[in-house]
Write a protein that holds these residues in place. Structure first.
Motif, short mmCIF file in Angstrom:
data_model
loop_
_atom_site.label_atom_id
_atom_site.label_comp_id
_atom_site.label_asym_id
_atom_site.label_seq_id
_atom_site.Cartn_x
_atom_site.Cartn_y
_atom_site.Cartn_z
N LEU A 171 0.91 -1.13 0.02
CA LEU A 171 -0.06 -0.05 -0.08
C LEU A 171 0.83 1.12 0.05
N LYS A 172 1.80 1.28 0.77
CA LYS A 172 2.99 2.41 0.87
C LYS A 172 3.74 2.66 -0.24
N TYR A 173 3.89 1.44 -0.94
CA TYR A 173 4.95 2.02 -1.99
C TYR A 173 4.18 2.06 -3.25
N SER A 174 2.60 1.69 -3.63
CA SER A 174 2.11 2.30 -4.49
C SER A 174 1.05 3.12 -4.26
N GLU A 195 0.35 -8.58 -4.94
CA GLU A 195 0.83 -7.87 -6.26
C GLU A 195 0.39 -6.61 -6.05
N ASP A 196 1.37 -5.48 -6.34
CA ASP A 196 0.94 -3.95 -6.50
C ASP A 196 1.40 -3.47 -7.54
N PHE A 197 0.87 -2.26 -7.79
CA PHE A 197 1.13 -1.59 -9.12
C PHE A 197 2.01 -0.20 -9.14
N GLN A 227 6.15 1.24 -7.99
CA GLN A 227 7.48 1.48 -8.84
C GLN A 227 8.43 -0.02 -8.57
N GLY A 228 8.16 -0.98 -7.64
CA GLY A 228 8.85 -2.13 -7.74
C GLY A 228 10.29 -1.72 -6.94
N ILE A 229 11.23 -2.50 -7.16
CA ILE A 229 12.34 -2.31 -6.50
C ILE A 229 13.47 -2.82 -7.45
N TYR A 260 17.55 -1.90 6.04
CA TYR A 260 17.72 -1.52 4.39
C TYR A 260 16.65 -1.10 3.78
N ARG A 261 16.89 0.21 3.21
CA ARG A 261 15.60 0.74 2.66
C ARG A 261 16.06 1.11 1.36
N VAL A 262 15.50 1.02 0.23
CA VAL A 262 15.96 1.04 -1.15
C VAL A 262 16.44 2.57 -1.41
N THR A 283 7.36 7.93 3.54
CA THR A 283 6.67 6.49 3.93
C THR A 283 6.95 6.02 5.25
N GLY A 284 7.70 6.74 6.10
CA GLY A 284 8.02 6.19 7.44
C GLY A 284 8.96 5.00 7.35
N GLY A 285 8.74 4.25 8.47
CA GLY A 285 9.65 2.81 8.45
C GLY A 285 11.28 3.11 8.59
N TYR A 286 11.75 1.79 8.93
CA TYR A 286 12.94 1.68 9.19
C TYR A 286 13.67 0.50 8.43
N GLY A 287 12.92 0.02 7.57
CA GLY A 287 13.87 -0.97 6.99
C GLY A 287 13.74 -2.39 7.76
N LEU A 288 12.72 -2.28 8.65
CA LEU A 288 12.85 -3.93 9.41
C LEU A 288 11.83 -4.93 9.12
N GLY A 289 10.77 -4.36 8.21
CA GLY A 289 9.69 -5.18 8.06
C GLY A 289 10.02 -6.34 7.43
N LEU A 290 10.74 -6.18 6.27
CA LEU A 290 10.93 -7.41 5.30
C LEU A 290 12.06 -8.38 6.14
N HIS A 291 13.00 -7.94 6.83
CA HIS A 291 13.87 -8.69 7.77
C HIS A 291 13.27 -9.63 8.58
N LEU A 292 12.10 -8.99 9.12
CA LEU A 292 11.31 -9.90 10.24
C LEU A 292 10.51 -10.80 9.42
N GLY A 329 5.14 -2.65 -11.06
CA GLY A 329 5.00 -3.00 -9.66
C GLY A 329 5.75 -4.13 -9.10
N LEU A 330 5.44 -4.66 -7.91
CA LEU A 330 6.28 -5.86 -7.26
C LEU A 330 5.28 -7.10 -6.74
N ILE A 331 5.62 -8.23 -7.20
CA ILE A 331 4.82 -9.52 -6.65
C ILE A 331 5.61 -10.19 -5.52
N1 LIG Z 1 6.00 -3.37 -2.53
C1 LIG Z 1 7.06 -2.73 -2.56
N2 LIG Z 1 7.29 -1.80 -3.56
C2 LIG Z 1 8.54 -1.07 -3.70
N3 LIG Z 1 9.48 -1.00 -2.66
C3 LIG Z 1 9.25 -1.80 -1.75
C4 LIG Z 1 8.06 -2.80 -1.51
N4 LIG Z 1 8.14 -3.49 -0.51
C5 LIG Z 1 9.39 -2.97 0.23
N5 LIG Z 1 10.03 -2.08 -0.65
C6 LIG Z 1 11.42 -1.57 -0.64
O1 LIG Z 1 12.02 -2.40 0.53
C7 LIG Z 1 12.54 -1.62 1.62
C8 LIG Z 1 12.54 -2.59 3.04
O2 LIG Z 1 11.29 -2.89 3.16
P1 LIG Z 1 10.76 -3.13 4.60
O3 LIG Z 1 9.51 -3.38 4.72
O4 LIG Z 1 11.95 -3.92 5.35
O5 LIG Z 1 11.14 -1.71 5.24
P2 LIG Z 1 10.14 -0.22 5.38
O6 LIG Z 1 8.92 -0.50 4.88
O7 LIG Z 1 11.06 0.79 4.86
O8 LIG Z 1 10.18 0.05 7.01
P3 LIG Z 1 9.41 -0.86 8.15
O9 LIG Z 1 8.70 -1.97 7.33
O10 LIG Z 1 10.37 -1.05 9.16
O11 LIG Z 1 8.31 0.24 8.90
C9 LIG Z 1 11.58 -0.46 1.68
O12 LIG Z 1 12.19 0.84 2.32
C10 LIG Z 1 11.24 -0.06 0.22
O13 LIG Z 1 12.13 0.67 -0.19
#
Ligand SMILES: Nc1ncnc2c1ncn2[C@@H]1O[C@H](COP(=O)(O)OP(=O)(O)OP(=O)(O)O)[C@@H](O)[C@H]1O
Ligand SMILES: [Mg+2]
Length: 339
Positions: free
Chosen positions: A242-245, A268-270, A272-274, A287-289, A297-306, A328-330
């Motif tokens: 939701l955040k990144y689209s 699946e979102d629409f 910018q992808g990574i 890690y944040r791209v 978008t807030g966040g610390y780059g911990l979500g995907l790690h978890l 987008g990203l799948i």
């Molecule tokens: N669906 C997505 N589309 C585009 N980029 C994404 C998507 N999901 C993750 N990313 C990229 O991957 C990075 C890491 O994602 P992650 O969820 O770990 O951290 P976050 O969303 O930045 O912060 P947090 O989850 O800790 O609140 C993001 O900062 C973003 O740049």
């Protein structure tokens, strides 16, 4: 530094190959000349020519076989080293190389292994420091929250409460991911209906549910999971999508596919992808791209790690893939061996 050494080694190997080929060519020329000498004295020159031709062909074939064998033997350690460097470049630090020679390549292998060992040690120290700091921060945050409760309502109070909440989420995520890594939290697996699981998570996003589409899911699909942990995974992934689209009008799409005993949940979102070269790093903590996006978008780059930690703990797989047309990203979560 390492690349320079590899480059030097590559050059020296090329010289060796060139030397082998040169010596081989000179030998062939010598043999040919020697045979020419013989030919002159042969009573029947046609047989002599045939003889010469066959000998040269045999020499070329055996020479090529020997040369390619030698070249392969010389290049093999370099190939091993190159593969290991590539893996480290992708972020996989579980690499050690075994080259037993005592020459520069052997020394390079030892230096490479030492470098990996030091890197791992540094990363462990970093993790430990972060953990200690987060753990210690919990007490002052709790104190600050209590003090805030006593303050009269105001815009400043709301803003402070928001900041404290953010800090608390970050610390909880970090501690949780570390507990998962160290086996302090073990998942309690139970068969869970996929349809109910997804509905539960989507309901948490009620303020945005016009941006989420769930495709029909068979009601008898079950996965063997720790429900609260997988809810954390799905919450993080949906939050990301939701955040990144958010600039796109199209909603995100959630679907479930069953393949034999594997069940795959796909989000699946629409957006910018990574970027492809950043994909291998997104599971790294913090890690944040695009760091500059953090303000929006807030966040610390911990979500995907978890998410990765939780999926690993389930013996399940998480995969991120850009769509072919970069629209987008799948994200796919695959749970294996489900009834
Ligand atoms: N669906 C997505 N589309 C585009 N980029 C994404 C998507 N999901 C993750 N990313 C990229 O991957 C990075 C890491 O994602 P992650 O969820 O770990 O951290 P976050 O969303 O930045 O912060 P947090 O989850 O800790 O609140 C993001 O900062 C973003 O740049
Ligand atoms: Mg996130």
């Amino acid at each position: 530094m390492k690349n320079k050494l590899i480059e030097q080694k590559r050059r020296s190997i090329l010289f060796k190959i060139f030397g082998v080929i040169l010596i081989f060519t000179i030998s062939v020329i010598f043999v040919v000349l020697a045979f020419w000498g013989l030919v002159d004295e042969q009573p029947n020159p046609m047989y002599a020519h045939l003889h010469l031709l066959i000998t040269v062909i045999i020499l070329i074939i055996t020479g090529s076989i020997v040369a390619s064998f030698i070249i392969r033997k010389i290049l093999r350690p370099l190939y091993i080293l190159n593969k290991a460097v590539e893996e480290v470049g992708k972020g996989n630090l579980n690499q050690t190389i075994q080259i037993n020679s005592k020459d520069e390549l052997g020394k390079l292998a030892i230096a490479f292994n030492q470098m990996i060992f030091d890197l791992k040690k540094m990363m462990l120290a970093r993790d430990q420091l972060l953990l200690d700091v987060s753990h210690e921060l919990r007490t002052p945050i709790t104190r600050a929250k209590l003090a805030l409760e006593m303050m009269p309502d105001s815009a400043e109070k709301d803003s402070l409460a928001g900041d404290l909440k953010e800090m608390e989420i970050m610390i909880t995520e970090m501690l949780e991911s570390e507990r998962l890594k160290n086996g302090i939290i073990t998942p309690t697996l139970a068969p869970t209906k996929v349809v109910n699981l997804l509905q539960k998570v989507v309901d948490e996003f009620s303020h945005k549910n016009n941006r989420i589409v769930i495709y029909p899911i068979a009601s008898d699909l079950n996965i063997n999971i720790d429900e609260s942990l997988i809810i954390t995974v799905l919450r993080n992934l949906i939050d990301n999508s939701l955040k990144y689209s958010s600039s796109q009008p199209k909603p995100i799409e959630i679907s479930v596919i069953r393949h034999d005993q594997d069940i795959t949940i796909q989000i699946e979102d629409f957006g910018q992808g990574i970027p492809e070269d950043k994909l291998p790093f997104v599971f790294e903590p913090f890690y944040r791209v695009d760091q500059s996006r953090s303000r929006n978008t807030g966040g610390y780059g911990l979500g995907l790690h978890l998410c990765k930690r939780i999926m690993d703990l389930h013996g399940a797989e998480i995969k991120l893939q850009n769509k072919r047309d970069s629209s987008g990203l799948i994200v796919t979560l695959t749970f294996r061996n489900n009834s």
